[in-house]
Design an enzyme around this catalytic site. Sequence first.
Site, PDB file in Angstrom:
ATOM      1  N   HIS A 159       0.822  -1.219   0.000  1.00  0.00           N
ATOM      2  CA  HIS A 159       0.000   0.000   0.000  1.00  0.00           C
ATOM      3  C   HIS A 159       0.852   1.264   0.000  1.00  0.00           C
ATOM      4  CE1 HIS A 159       0.115  -0.068   4.546  1.00  0.00           C
ATOM      5  NE2 HIS A 159       0.030   1.241   4.408  1.00  0.00           N
TER       6      HIS A 159
ATOM      7  N   SER B 264       3.931   2.164   8.556  1.00  0.00           N
ATOM      8  CA  SER B 264       3.741   1.160   7.525  1.00  0.00           C
ATOM      9  C   SER B 264       5.019   0.997   6.739  1.00  0.00           C
ATOM     10  CB  SER B 264       2.625   1.571   6.580  1.00  0.00           C
ATOM     11  OG  SER B 264       1.418   1.129   7.096  1.00  0.00           O
TER      12      SER B 264
ATOM     13  N   ASP C  78       1.135  -7.693   2.358  1.00  0.00           N
ATOM     14  CA  ASP C  78       1.234  -6.258   2.050  1.00  0.00           C
ATOM     15  C   ASP C  78       2.699  -5.809   1.910  1.00  0.00           C
ATOM     16  OD1 ASP C  78       0.871  -3.545   1.790  1.00  0.00           O
ATOM     17  OD2 ASP C  78      -0.521  -3.363   3.467  1.00  0.00           O
TER      18      ASP C  78
HETATM   19  N1  ARG Z   1      -4.684   0.459   7.606  1.00  0.00           N
HETATM   20  C1  ARG Z   1      -3.346   0.429   7.087  1.00  0.00           C
HETATM   21  C2  ARG Z   1      -2.728   1.824   7.186  1.00  0.00           C
HETATM   22  O1  ARG Z   1      -3.249   2.663   7.853  1.00  0.00           O
HETATM   23  C3  ARG Z   1      -3.288  -0.153   5.728  1.00  0.00           C
HETATM   24  C4  ARG Z   1      -3.898   0.668   4.674  1.00  0.00           C
HETATM   25  C5  ARG Z   1      -3.835   0.097   3.300  1.00  0.00           C
HETATM   26  N2  ARG Z   1      -5.018  -0.628   2.926  1.00  0.00           N
HETATM   27  C6  ARG Z   1      -6.164  -0.051   2.456  1.00  0.00           C
HETATM   28  N3  ARG Z   1      -7.182  -0.808   2.179  1.00  0.00           N
HETATM   29  N4  ARG Z   1      -6.263   1.225   2.236  1.00  0.00           N
HETATM   30  O2  ARG Z   1      -2.196   2.424   6.318  1.00  0.00           O
HETATM   31  N1  ASP Z   2      -1.254   1.316   7.886  1.00  0.00           N
HETATM   32  C1  ASP Z   2      -0.567   2.396   8.561  1.00  0.00           C
HETATM   33  C2  ASP Z   2       0.447   3.088   7.660  1.00  0.00           C
HETATM   34  O1  ASP Z   2       0.255   3.172   6.478  1.00  0.00           O
HETATM   35  C3  ASP Z   2       0.034   1.922   9.833  1.00  0.00           C
HETATM   36  C4  ASP Z   2      -0.902   2.090  10.955  1.00  0.00           C
HETATM   37  O2  ASP Z   2      -1.636   3.086  10.948  1.00  0.00           O
HETATM   38  O3  ASP Z   2      -0.885   1.262  11.851  1.00  0.00           O
HETATM   39  O4  ASP Z   2       1.393   3.697   8.102  1.00  0.00           O
END
Ligand code: ARG
Ligand code: ASP
Length: 699
Positions: A62, A630, A198
């Site tokens: 991502h 991330s 990921d």
């Molecule tokens: N929740 C994770 C973060 O905050 C992964 C985000 C990527 N995935 C998504 N479906 N947008 O970045």
């Molecule tokens: N998914 C998040 C990021 O892109 C990490 C998190 O918020 O835990 O940095």
Amino acid sequence: MWLPMYLEKQNEKEMKALGLKLKADDLYAANRPSIKDAICQFSGGCTGEIISPQGLLLTNHHCGFDAIQKHSTLEYNYVEDGFWAMSRADELPCPGETAMFISRMEDVTALALQNVTEAMGERDRQSQIDKNLAQIKVSTKKEKWEDILIRPFYNGNQFFLFVTVTYTDIRLVGAPPSSIGKFGADTDNWVWPRHTGDFSLFRVYADKDNRPAPFSADNQPLKPAHFLPISLDGVEEGDFTMVYGFPGRTDEYLPAAALRQAAEVTNPVRVDIRDKALKTMDRFMRNDPAIKITYISRFANIANAWKKWLGEMQGLQTYNAVAKKQEYEAEFIRRIGQKPDWKVRYNNLLPRLNQTYKDIEPYAEARDNYLETFMRNVQAMGVASGLSGWVKTFEDGNAAAFSSKIRDVSARVENDFTAYSPEVDKAVFTVLIERFAKTMRPEWGGAFVRGEAERLGGFDKLADYLYSGSVLTNADRWKALAAGDAGAFGKALSQDPVLAFWRGVSAPYQEQVVPKLQEHQTTLNLLQRQYMAAQMQVFKDKRLFPDANGTLRMTYGKVRGYSPRDAVRYEFRTHLDGVLEKYVPGDYEFDVPQKLIDLWKNKDYGRYATKDGRLPVAFLGTNHTTGGNSGSPALDARGNLVGLNFDRVWEGTMSDLNYDPAICRNIMVDARYILFIIDKYAGAGYLLQEMKLVKGKRK
Ligand code: ARG
Ligand code: ASP
């Protein structure tokens, strides 16, 4: 979220007790290679790490998604199908992506606060600090290719300087298909149990002296001062892990009033607006594969924050965050009551904070309503806001100033058009302005929108009128005008209906809301800075880490599952079997590639399986992370990479405001799954040859 340069002083003992086998200066050293030299901030918002002597960089799928999407078409759909460069020559340049490393850091608090007095007003204080920081920057020794960053810590009570090196020739090396790298997509996002691979791979290139340089075919792979070995041993429950990276923002030291406001006022506004925008986009994306490619990255970004805010507000309620903060505040008040000079200095802080949160509330709600509607979710309005000042130079008769910027502005707008469909944007606009007209106070912009809709015969008609007549919603029209006569271009823009609408709605907001917002925000900043300083003094017995601010931090903990509810217990690791349990053939989010199914059927896991013969996918830890972490490496006790951080669990999404060790967990891809996908799934095993894989080192 500890400061790397203070690990020895503040954390080494505890880290060793938890299992660390290294010394603090193996993790961070200013003048010899250390693990920090393998860690970079990736493209401003994520973390990456170097995993080979030839500049191979690992980050999340991502985090690389924009780059992957930009190289994708319906014909070469790397988002859907994945991408693997089978040689250096096949690697794809990614303009705009960056890798920023930290050479060293320094506490510059004393210099930054020189001649700053308590009696100073906020504006004078800031201008004195700005002067001091400028002075520090010129007097700090650095190499030509280095930059200097200075950031406030503890709400402006301390300042640290970072000498950085930023590489800009970054190339895409590998990405799994979305059905692996984004498996479970938005349904599984922020949720455990998780089965997402990921990760993506890039390579950092440097000039012949190993220094940053713009893209050039002559550039060479970066020779890093350190790269991370990768462990084949995996982790078991209770193992020590640490996550090294660039957490973006936390607010752990706010008063209860701020948490209540987030949970009850501002988050609900944001969530509701995004909910409507996302449902509209989703409808188009599911119907049209071309629109899906165009919007998939934007959708993921909007959806990610939407879901986080939702989880955060629910978590704050469920785990009684406000009541807990109130208890903490009661203890604060009890302690200051014991020291007369504390009492004099701090007694008014919490009442004043509470009052200011009350004062700012309607303006904060209006701000989120306005920003989410016009700046974040309707693309044409975002473009209009970026152009308005520039078009004004034309309207004021300053033709030269206008013409001189045409190229820059146009490049920016044309870049926005690469991920744009007027049809989708118009539909989002239509639902959001209707909501805005109903919820925004008339004198703050609500009346304007309602009036325009009435004048044109409804929200649909208003949208038709704006979107059919505008230059900002039509790439071809924009390009033709931008390439033509500057006077005609300026005239068209100054008569543009979308720009006029944006000006109409932003004027009351700028006049009525912004000044009040700024006034109260300035008070909040001042009070929060004082409250932070007071907490550090009054709770001297607790170690208080500085809130995340996009700088390099170390967090550590143990591999551990959790219990979200009575009688429910989540295990710490997921496996490929779970991917197949979730498998829905042909599904938008839960499809699985045939090759992966075959590998699973044949249990063809090679050396990547667990002791009981299953293929690990993801695991949990008690590391305190946030957005920006991330792509951060999860390291074992010896500094080998065992996982790749990418998310947090649903019950713990409130952790930016209320970190609760009982419930907050970070989610990492198991390093063995990454290696398995590269090797067995993608057949890109040659990439493993440049890595250093270690085995037999877990204990
Ligand atoms: N929740 C994770 C973060 O905050 C992964 C985000 C990527 N995935 C998504 N479906 N947008 O970045
Ligand atoms: N998914 C998040 C990021 O892109 C990490 C998190 O918020 O835990 O940095």
